[in-house]
Design a protein around this motif. Structure first.
Motif, mmCIF file in Angstrom:
data_model
loop_
_atom_site.group_PDB
_atom_site.id
_atom_site.type_symbol
_atom_site.label_atom_id
_atom_site.label_comp_id
_atom_site.label_asym_id
_atom_site.label_seq_id
_atom_site.Cartn_x
_atom_site.Cartn_y
_atom_site.Cartn_z
ATOM 1 N N GLU A 95 14.186 -50.163 -45.919
ATOM 2 C CA GLU A 95 13.832 -50.518 -47.293
ATOM 3 C C GLU A 95 13.336 -49.369 -48.160
ATOM 4 N N ILE A 96 12.893 -48.270 -47.574
ATOM 5 C CA ILE A 96 12.263 -47.212 -48.366
ATOM 6 C C ILE A 96 13.284 -46.235 -48.935
ATOM 7 N N PHE A 97 12.945 -45.648 -50.079
ATOM 8 C CA PHE A 97 13.705 -44.534 -50.645
ATOM 9 C C PHE A 97 12.811 -43.746 -51.585
ATOM 10 N N SER A 98 13.217 -42.517 -51.868
ATOM 11 C CA SER A 98 12.365 -41.595 -52.621
ATOM 12 C C SER A 98 12.930 -41.349 -54.009
ATOM 13 N N LEU A 99 12.057 -41.367 -55.007
ATOM 14 C CA LEU A 99 12.428 -41.009 -56.372
ATOM 15 C C LEU A 99 12.165 -39.522 -56.586
ATOM 16 N N PRO A 100 12.795 -38.908 -57.582
ATOM 17 C CA PRO A 100 12.563 -37.481 -57.838
ATOM 18 C C PRO A 100 11.072 -37.178 -57.992
ATOM 19 N N MET A 101 10.603 -36.146 -57.302
ATOM 20 C CA MET A 101 9.186 -35.780 -57.352
ATOM 21 C C MET A 101 9.016 -34.300 -57.087
ATOM 22 N N TYR A 102 8.610 -33.578 -58.115
ATOM 23 C CA TYR A 102 8.163 -32.197 -58.002
ATOM 24 C C TYR A 102 7.421 -31.888 -59.289
ATOM 25 N N PRO A 103 6.464 -30.959 -59.268
ATOM 26 C CA PRO A 103 5.581 -30.793 -60.427
ATOM 27 C C PRO A 103 6.274 -30.364 -61.706
ATOM 28 N N SER A 104 7.413 -29.690 -61.571
ATOM 29 C CA SER A 104 8.141 -29.244 -62.762
ATOM 30 C C SER A 104 9.257 -30.205 -63.144
ATOM 31 N N LEU A 105 9.219 -31.440 -62.630
ATOM 32 C CA LEU A 105 10.230 -32.440 -62.974
ATOM 33 C C LEU A 105 10.220 -32.686 -64.482
ATOM 34 N N PRO A 106 11.335 -32.416 -65.166
ATOM 35 C CA PRO A 106 11.359 -32.649 -66.615
ATOM 36 C C PRO A 106 11.171 -34.132 -66.937
ATOM 37 N N GLU A 107 10.410 -34.421 -67.972
ATOM 38 C CA GLU A 107 10.169 -35.815 -68.343
ATOM 39 C C GLU A 107 11.466 -36.520 -68.695
ATOM 40 N N THR A 108 12.431 -35.798 -69.277
ATOM 41 C CA THR A 108 13.709 -36.418 -69.621
ATOM 42 C C THR A 108 14.454 -36.889 -68.372
ATOM 43 N N VAL A 109 14.372 -36.108 -67.304
ATOM 44 C CA VAL A 109 15.014 -36.492 -66.044
ATOM 45 C C VAL A 109 14.312 -37.707 -65.455
ATOM 46 N N GLN A 110 12.988 -37.702 -65.514
ATOM 47 C CA GLN A 110 12.248 -38.843 -64.990
ATOM 48 C C GLN A 110 12.535 -40.103 -65.801
ATOM 49 N N GLU A 111 12.611 -39.962 -67.108
ATOM 50 C CA GLU A 111 12.904 -41.116 -67.970
ATOM 51 C C GLU A 111 14.283 -41.684 -67.664
ATOM 52 N N LYS A 112 15.266 -40.811 -67.436
ATOM 53 C CA LYS A 112 16.606 -41.288 -67.100
ATOM 54 C C LYS A 112 16.593 -42.027 -65.765
ATOM 55 N N THR A 113 15.835 -41.514 -64.811
ATOM 56 C CA THR A 113 15.737 -42.160 -63.505
ATOM 57 C C THR A 113 15.114 -43.535 -63.623
ATOM 58 N N VAL A 114 14.029 -43.636 -64.362
ATOM 59 C CA VAL A 114 13.351 -44.917 -64.550
ATOM 60 C C VAL A 114 14.270 -45.907 -65.245
ATOM 61 N N SER A 115 14.938 -45.462 -66.302
ATOM 62 C CA SER A 115 15.812 -46.348 -67.060
ATOM 63 C C SER A 115 16.966 -46.857 -66.190
ATOM 64 N N ALA A 116 17.576 -45.955 -65.441
ATOM 65 C CA ALA A 116 18.686 -46.340 -64.575
ATOM 66 C C ALA A 116 18.230 -47.301 -63.489
ATOM 67 N N LEU A 117 17.074 -47.041 -62.885
ATOM 68 C CA LEU A 117 16.577 -47.909 -61.836
ATOM 69 C C LEU A 117 16.279 -49.298 -62.387
ATOM 70 N N ARG A 118 15.725 -49.376 -63.577
ATOM 71 C CA ARG A 118 15.457 -50.680 -64.197
ATOM 72 C C ARG A 118 16.754 -51.441 -64.427
ATOM 73 N N GLU A 119 17.782 -50.756 -64.892
ATOM 74 C CA GLU A 119 19.062 -51.406 -65.128
ATOM 75 C C GLU A 119 19.683 -51.907 -63.823
ATOM 76 N N VAL A 120 19.607 -51.094 -62.791
ATOM 77 C CA VAL A 120 20.171 -51.489 -61.505
ATOM 78 C C VAL A 120 19.437 -52.693 -60.926
ATOM 79 N N LEU A 121 18.123 -52.683 -61.002
ATOM 80 C CA LEU A 121 17.350 -53.809 -60.471
ATOM 81 C C LEU A 121 17.612 -55.083 -61.259
ATOM 82 N N ALA A 122 17.778 -54.957 -62.550
ATOM 83 C CA ALA A 122 18.049 -56.137 -63.382
ATOM 84 C C ALA A 122 19.398 -56.765 -63.044
ATOM 85 N N ALA A 123 20.324 -55.940 -62.553
ATOM 86 C CA ALA A 123 21.672 -56.430 -62.240
ATOM 87 C C ALA A 123 21.818 -56.978 -60.826
ATOM 88 N N LEU A 124 20.793 -56.819 -60.000
ATOM 89 C CA LEU A 124 20.896 -57.290 -58.616
ATOM 90 C C LEU A 124 20.977 -58.827 -58.539
#
Length: 373
Positions: free
Chosen positions: A344-373
């Motif tokens: 069941e486990i998986f890792s999201l992008p994580m490093y101190p210099s992670l650009p906020e735009t990359v994190q926002e895209k990840t969050v948005s995509a994950l929300r869309e995928v979960l909504a479609a399950l």
């Protein structure tokens, strides 16, 4: 744009001048092995933790193996640990000739379950080896009590927990010895392999120094076996010295990324079945990796690839179910929580210099995928 869980290049661009200066310092020093940079890093890493001794070695796996050997662990002994970890934890135990004995983890925090440890103690048990997993300390007080009752040593696996704290105490300051990895992805990462062992015991440190250098105490004179060629590289040591001054800033950067995930995904815990990391009371989490959980993990990971997001599983195979450790005799279902987490486990992008735009895209995509399950 392709997104992965880790990328060192943004950090490198920011720190390039300092890092290249570190390389130049070593190359122009006239000493390329066990020189001023290793000595300096050992002193500074020990000082950061408030411990008496630090021995730099070539990687985190050997840090664990040499720590165990310095404490007298060998064939016929048993070491209690977890299967919900990276395989090197167990490879190090196996390397000493000792037998790994697994206990299950707690479902809420994925860490060693102290309530199961005492039942695993036998007359052959010599060490309890908790893994401070994903950036959070295992529950140390009950482990210390068990160790005291049975005359056992504790060796902390701190490969994923540089700078993590429990009740204000840093990971690596509670056991007879503590092993660290400086693999590039770590909270304190080198630009190649590296490791270290912390201890407050002078004789343990002395033996570690022999063990990492063929068992020698003087050049060409072996005084103990088995010996190893396990020296921390001068270049990596100098890079680590520079980066150690920024460790607290790296940790705050990771914690900021974690806060943004909580803000962007926290509501899905109740509505989307997504479990976010839990920080235990008294702990300071440093988020080496940001591990989430969902019963439809494999579907989610496959769907995210369409968004250019390629994520990791830390870890997809429990150690006790890997073919290389089949001889230990742990069948399917022997560690039920560990086995469930691996599905069941998986890792999201994580490093101190992670650009906020990359994190926002990840969050948005994950929300869309979960909504479609």
């Amino acid at each position: 744009m392709s997104i992965s869980v880790w990328d060192y290049l943004p950090e490198y661009e920011k720190e390039k001048d300092d890092l290249l200066d570190a390389v130049e310092k070593v190359f122009s020093s006239g000493r390329l092995v066990l020189g001023e940079s290793v000595e300096g890093f050992e002193e500074e890493f020990a000082r950061y933790h408030g411990t008496a001794h630090c021995t730099g070695v070539d990687n985190g796996t050997n840090a664990l193996e040499l720590a165990l050997e310095a404490l007298g662990v060998g064939p016929g002994d048993e070491v209690i640990t977890v299967s919900n970890t990276a395989a090197p934890t167990v490879v190090a135990i196996d390397g000493t000739g000792a037998t790994p004995v697994f206990v299950d983890v707690r479902e809420e925090d994925f860490l060693i379950d102290p309530d199961l440890v005492e039942a695993a103690v036998t007359p052959r048990t010599k060490v309890i080896l908790p893994v401070h997993l994903y950036g959070q300390c295992a529950d140390m007080a009950p482990l210390e009590a068990i160790a005291a009752r049975h005359g056992l040593k504790i060796v902390e696996d701190c490969a994923q927990a540089h700078g993590a704290r429990q009740q204000g105490r840093l990971a690596g300051t509670r056991g007879a010895a503590a092993a660290f990895s400086f693999y590039p992805t770590k909270v304190l990462g080198a630009y190649g392999d590296g490791g270290a062992v912390l201890t407050d015991d002078e004789e343990t440190d002395r033996d570690l120094r022999r063990l990492r250098y063929y068992g020698m105490e003087e050049t060409y004179h072996v005084v103990r076996t088995p010996g190893h060629n396990s020296r921390l590289d001068e270049v990596q040591a100098e890079i680590l010295r520079r980066k150690l001054t920024r460790l607290d800033a790296y940790i705050e950067g990771r914690r900021a990324v974690a806060r943004r995930y909580e803000e962007g995904l926290g509501d899905l815990t109740a509505t989307g079945g997504l479990q976010l990391p839990v920080t235990n009371e008294g702990n300071t989490h440093v988020y080496y990796v940001y591990v989430v959980r969902h019963p439809k993990r494999d579907q989610i990971l496959e769907a995210l690839k369409a968004y250019g997001i390629h994520l990791n599983i830390s870890y997809p195979w429990p150690v006790h179910r890997q073919s290389g450790f089949a001889h230990l005799g742990y069948g399917e279902g022997s560690l039920p929580v560990t086995e469930k987490l691996a599905r069941e486990i998986f890792s999201l992008p994580m490093y101190p210099s992670l650009p906020e735009t990359v994190q926002e895209k990840t969050v948005s995509a994950l929300r869309e995928v979960l909504a479609a399950l």
